[in-house]
Design a protein around this motif. Structure first.
Motif, short mmCIF file in Angstrom:
data_model
loop_
_atom_site.label_atom_id
_atom_site.label_comp_id
_atom_site.label_asym_id
_atom_site.label_seq_id
_atom_site.Cartn_x
_atom_site.Cartn_y
_atom_site.Cartn_z
N VAL A 151 0.82 -1.23 0.00
CA VAL A 151 0.00 0.00 0.00
C VAL A 151 0.85 1.27 0.00
O VAL A 151 0.34 2.35 -0.27
CB VAL A 151 -0.96 0.02 1.22
CG1 VAL A 151 -2.08 -0.97 1.04
CG2 VAL A 151 -0.21 -0.22 2.51
N LYS A 152 2.13 1.12 0.32
CA LYS A 152 3.00 2.31 0.28
C LYS A 152 3.62 2.50 -1.10
O LYS A 152 4.42 3.38 -1.31
CB LYS A 152 4.12 2.17 1.31
CG LYS A 152 3.60 2.14 2.74
CD LYS A 152 4.70 1.81 3.70
CE LYS A 152 5.21 3.05 4.38
NZ LYS A 152 6.18 2.74 5.45
N GLY A 153 3.28 1.60 -2.02
CA GLY A 153 3.80 1.71 -3.37
C GLY A 153 5.15 1.04 -3.54
O GLY A 153 5.79 1.17 -4.59
N GLN A 154 5.60 0.32 -2.52
CA GLN A 154 6.89 -0.37 -2.63
C GLN A 154 6.69 -1.68 -3.38
O GLN A 154 5.78 -2.44 -3.09
CB GLN A 154 7.45 -0.66 -1.24
CG GLN A 154 7.70 0.60 -0.42
CD GLN A 154 8.20 0.28 0.96
OE1 GLN A 154 9.09 0.93 1.46
NE2 GLN A 154 7.64 -0.71 1.60
N ASP A 155 7.59 -1.90 -4.36
CA ASP A 155 7.47 -3.11 -5.18
C ASP A 155 8.48 -4.17 -4.75
O ASP A 155 9.63 -3.86 -4.44
CB ASP A 155 7.73 -2.78 -6.66
CG ASP A 155 6.59 -1.99 -7.26
OD1 ASP A 155 5.46 -2.12 -6.73
OD2 ASP A 155 6.82 -1.23 -8.21
N THR A 156 8.05 -5.41 -4.77
CA THR A 156 8.97 -6.54 -4.64
C THR A 156 8.75 -7.41 -5.88
O THR A 156 7.64 -7.90 -6.09
CB THR A 156 8.67 -7.36 -3.37
OG1 THR A 156 8.83 -6.52 -2.25
CG2 THR A 156 9.63 -8.54 -3.24
#
Lengths: 232, 766
Positions: free
Chosen positions: A182-187
């Protein structure tokens, strides 16, 4: 500040709040399961390589790691990161799951890793299409990527979307999984060099595990008999 | 004349007060009034009141359905609808989490999980830095619950998430699972503003019911609710129906009787005036002394109408077509009537007043209401009566006379025989009561009528959501915060006690000592050259990135987080901590299915810790009250006996008490035979059987010169009393029913005995 994976606090407060989710008719669920079946593993025993690229807010450089894995429906999962560190996640079931060092030192999994393993990753490897059809809204993008949007309030608090795509050519199959929180961090996890095994049973799976991780102390034994390695 | 003027002014003042300040007359529906537990510790009382108020300000709704998604949609619709009601707010999880994080974040260096503490004690700063770096690469890790700069090593995020271990699969109260066929979602609702009056409470209750029914039909789900609010409104609704039945029944009965008998508005006006003065003064006295009128006081108080009207009845009958007596009354010289009225009033006051000897707050309130009401009604009759009897009073006597003569023919031909038979029956009843193992009930839960549907819902909701043992908790006392935590630690260390059994302040906040130790240990992370510095250089982070966390660590030195601070900012946390003067009271809520015996034994072994079983204590205290009530009743009989002996200057006059005593024994035996378990309320009703019985006996004896008219007055009085008390016997509330049935039976016997045994039989004609 977001409330990622934080619904547990609700238990303290004896509350549970429901979230809206669209009703999918039976036909729709069947379609979703069909979409998922096409990209989920069809066999029960397989191994492969992975490369992971993570973006963490506040850390200016991307966090890249690589490794290999072995999964068996009967035995469990070894998720071995070899670079930049050597360590593994050994996942038997929701109660028996550990972080393992090369020398066999075990630490119980906690927090987000444990949650992600229990509720998403192992279910994905297990080909649990019914679960994903129930918990996610499954759609297919024009580029043939399958998108999974969480429908339950719990997952929505931490997870925005999962993109899964599968590429196949004559020589090999590769699966790409991109998790956006939800914070826009991608894995981004890219799985390739997948090798599927035709054996059945726990014993054969254990032997195959030992072949792959002969140099690691006790990893496969932990999967076979987790109760012998009580680290709690 | 001055007395009349004073009374008129008082009545006008009271009426004006009630008209101008209706909001001052609050109706209290708190069922805790039935709890006889006395608490003289002001601090503990304050803490308990806060906890009780907090519990009563919430309720739970559970939505159950076959399909998970549909159930969640129904829950959302319900949540939206409830939030639209101005009195309610659904507890919002996002808000709670925000509040919680806001409070705890500045104190994050004071908290550590067990494994973190071990790591800090056993590992070097380099090892810790390496572990933090590795963690960043793990699947799913790297996300911080607060910004990265504030928690670069992720220790605080890890601490919070570790606390959730064991709860994360499944992680919410939502019990839906693909392996089960049904799902349930629970919603916790809080009052923004508790509805003030009964009418507003009923309206909100109906609104909630309407919303629940709409959602249930629209989504085909079951909607269940549970909470003190629903029980309070349900009880109040029953009480309201009882009040209406008793008040309307009594007043209509009295009106019809008075009009039929006296065929004049004047006696009717005095009767109604004395009723209004009595009941009104009773209400105002309750409001002045207690701040409100309890709903049960009104229910019992409505029956006061039956007694209050007796005074005017006896007054009028005394002056029936007797000009000489009327003239004497106007000159204030009618000593016979005054003596009878005074003695009657005193015995009634003794009867009702004895209720105040009980430890039950509700009975004390009823005693105040009744005694003040009786006195005012009596006073108004005595002062205004002479105005009414200026004109000769006439009464239609034929029917009443024939009723009395019928009664006398049936029972009064051989008064001694009737007396002996009554005595023998009473003796048999006494033997039955003493030897018959009569069923008793001291459990306060049986005192009220609660709708079976509500109880069923309560059980269903409890099975799905409630995690605490109702009515049981641990009370931990101390002078310093650390003492509370030390006592809890001692408790947890005892055999049979598990941390999981109790929800206490320790679940939210560590003790001050532990916080200080945790802070000191984290120097290895945040001090110069510590793990954070090593971590940042390994990742190539600029120094400014970690400077925030290091500065925050330095700033947090010697600043412990107290539970009170957290509870103040996080509305969902119950008030488990209360500090008054130099005393601290903390509560431990006991989780369901805990080993209560082990817990009670453990609590008994630790100074400052008390295992409280409120239901058990209340039951025990009510049993003790019931037993004390019997002794008090005997004391009341003795007092009235002495009063009668002194009044009539004959010791034998005390034998008159055999009438109410026999009536009481027969009444108790009969209700027991008909299956009522005896409670303290049966015993308390016996005080009124004594008071009413003495009324009849005194009038029959004092006015023996005119037995016909006196008996008519007693008959009318008995009919009005039986109308009001008899109606209580048909109440839906067991406590009211107990009261009514004893008085209905006992007073009937009192009446028969008074007209047949006292003051002459059929041969004595005026």
């Amino acid at each position: 500040m977001k409330k990622t994976y934080f619904t547990w606090l609700g238990l303290f407060c004896l509350l549970a709040v429901a979230d809206a989710s669209p009703v999918l008719a039976k036909d729709s669920k069947n379609t979703e399961e069909t979409l998922l079946s096409a990209i989920f593993p069809s066999r029960c025993n397989f191994s492969g390589h992975f490369s992971q690229r993570k973006a963490v807010e506040g850390v200016s450089v991307p966090l890249n790691s690589t490794g290999d894995f072995f999964y068996s429906c009967d035995l469990g999962l070894v998720w071995h990161t070899s670079k930049p560190f050597s360590e593994a996640v050994l996942y038997v079931n929701s109660t028996n799951n550990f972080k393992a060092e090369d020398d066999g030192t075990l630490t119980p999994l906690t927090g987000i890793t444990r949650y992600i393993m229990s509720n998403i990753f192992v279910r994905l490897l297990n080909g649990d299409t019914a679960y994903f059809a129930e918990e996610f809204s499954v759609t297919e993008a024009t580029d043939k990527t399958v998108r999974l949007h969480p429908e339950s309030g719990m997952l929505q608090k931490g997870l925005d979307v999962i993109h899964i795509s599968k590429t196949e050519d004559d020589s090999q199959t590769a699966v790409s999984i991109k998790v956006t929180d939800v914070k826009g961090q991608d894995t981004l996890v890219l799985i390739d060099h997948i090798q599927q095994y035709s054996f059945t049973g726990k014993r054969s799976a254990y032997e195959q595990c030992n072949n792959l991780y002969a140099d690691k102390t006790n990893w496969c034994q932990v999967l076979r008999s987790p109760s012998r390695f009580d680290v709690f | 004349m001055f007395a009349r003027l004073g009374l008129i002014l008082l009545l006008i003042g009271g009426t004006l007060y009630a008209t101008l300040y209706p909001q001052a007359i609050q109706i209290d529906t708190n069922i805790n009034e039935l709890n006889p537990e006395k608490n003289n510790d002001a601090g503990l009382l304050h803490a308990l009141n806060r906890l009780t108020a907090d519990v009563s300000q919430r309720f739970m709704i559970v939505v159950q359905g076959a399909d998970k998604r549909n159930t969640e949609r129904a829950a959302t619709a319900l949540q939206t609808a409830l939030n639209s009601l101005p009195h309610l707010t659904v507890i919002d999880s996002d808000r709670i989490l925000d509040d919680y994080l806001t409070v705890i974040t500045p104190y994050r260096f004071n908290v550590l999980s067990e494994s973190q503490r071990r790591a800090l004690e056993t590992k070097s700063a380099a090892q810790l830095a390496n572990a933090a770096q590795r963690k960043l690469y793990q699947l799913g890790e790297g996300v911080r619950l607060i910004p990265f700069e504030a928690d670069p090593l992720g220790w605080f995020s890890d601490y919070l998430l570790t606390m959730s271990d064991g709860m994360d699969t499944p992680a919410t109260n939502n019990q839906a699972d693909k392996t089960v066929t049904s799902s349930a979602v629970s919603i916790s609702v809080k009052f923004k503003e508790y509805p003030a009056g009964m009418a507003e409470q009923f309206r909100l209750y109906e609104q909630i019911n309407t919303i629940e029914q709409r959602v249930s039909q629209e989504f085909d789900v079951a909607v269940l609710h549970s909470g003190m609010f629903f029980f309070a409104v349900d009880s109040a609704q029953s009480a309201k129906a009882d009040i209406q039945l008793i008040a309307i029944g009594s007043i209509t009965g009295v009106l019809v009787l008075m009009l039929l008998v006296f065929r004049s508005l004047l006696p009717l006006l005095l009767s109604l005036g004395s009723i209004a003065a009595g009941v009104g003064f009773g209400i105002l006295a309750s409001v002045w002394l207690y701040g409100s009128v309890h709903i049960l006081t009104i229910v019992f108080g409505a029956s006061l109408i039956g007694i209050v009207v007796d005074y005017s009845l006896h007054y009028f009958y005394h002056f029936l077509a007797d000009k000489k007596v009327a003239e004497a009354a106007q000159k204030g010289r009618d000593n016979i009537l005054f003596r009878a009225m005074l003695l009657s009033m005193i015995t009634s006051l003794v009867g009702y007043g004895a209720l105040s000897l009980s430890d039950l707050a509700i009975l004390q309130k009823i005693a105040l209401f009744s005694c003040s009401g009786l006195f005012m009604a009596w006073l108004s009759v005595m002062l205004f009566g002479p105005w009414v009897v200026r004109r000769p009073i006439e009464a239609r006597q034929t029917v009443l006379k024939s009723m009395i003569h019928g009664c006398q023919r049936m029972f009064g031909r051989s008064p001694r025989g009737v007396g002996a038979a009554g005595g023998a029956i009473a003796a048999v009843c006494l033997v039955y009561l003493l030897a018959g193992k009569v069923e008793v009930n001291d459990d306060p839960r049986g005192f009220f009528h609660v709708s079976p549907a509500l109880l069923q819902q309560e059980k269903a909701v409890a099975a799905l959501t409630q995690v605490y043992e109702p009515g049981r908790y641990l009370l931990i006392r101390g002078q310093q915060p650390q003492q509370i935590f030390d006592a809890l630690d001692q408790l947890y260390a005892l055999p049979g006690v598990d941390r999981e059994m109790i929800t206490s302040t320790a679940q939210w906040v560590p003790s001050p000592q532990v916080q200080a130790r945790n802070y000191a240990l984290q120097a290895k992370l945040y001090a110069d050259g510590g793990a954070l510095d090593l971590f940042s250089s390994a990742l190539g982070l600029p120094k400014t990135t970690v400077a925030t966390a290091k500065a925050a660590y330095a700033d947090a030195a010697q600043k412990p987080l107290y539970f009170a601070t957290m509870a103040e900012h996080v509305a969902a946390i119950p008030p488990l901590w209360s500090a008054q003067d130099e005393d601290i009271y903390s509560f431990g809520l006991i989780r369901k299915n805990s080993d209560l015996t082990a817990l009670a034994a453990a609590a008994a072994a630790i100074p400052g810790v008390e295992y409280v079983n409120t239901l058990g204590n209340a039951t025990q205290a009510l049993k003790s009250q019931r037993e004390t009530g019997i002794i008090l009743l005997l004391v009341a009989y003795a007092l009235v006996g002495v009063l009668l002996s002194l009044w009539y200057r004959r010791a034998a006059a005390a034998l008159l008490l055999l009438i109410p005593a026999s009536a009481s024994l027969i009444a108790v035996a009969l209700v027991a035979v008909f299956g009522q378990a005896l409670t303290i309320f049966h015993i308390m009703a016996l005080f009124l059987v004594l008071g009413l019985g003495m009324d009849y006996i005194i009038f029959a004896r004092e006015m023996a010169a005119k037995p016909d008219t006196t008996h008519q007055a007693i008959l009318l009085s008995a009919i009005t009393s039986l109308l009001s008390f008899g109606l209580l016997a048909f109440s839906s509330m067991p406590v009211v029913q107990a009261f009514g049935s004893i008085i209905l039976i006992g007073n009937t016997i009192n009446f028969i005995a008074a007209v047949t045994l006292i003051g002459g039989g059929p041969k004595h004609k005026e």
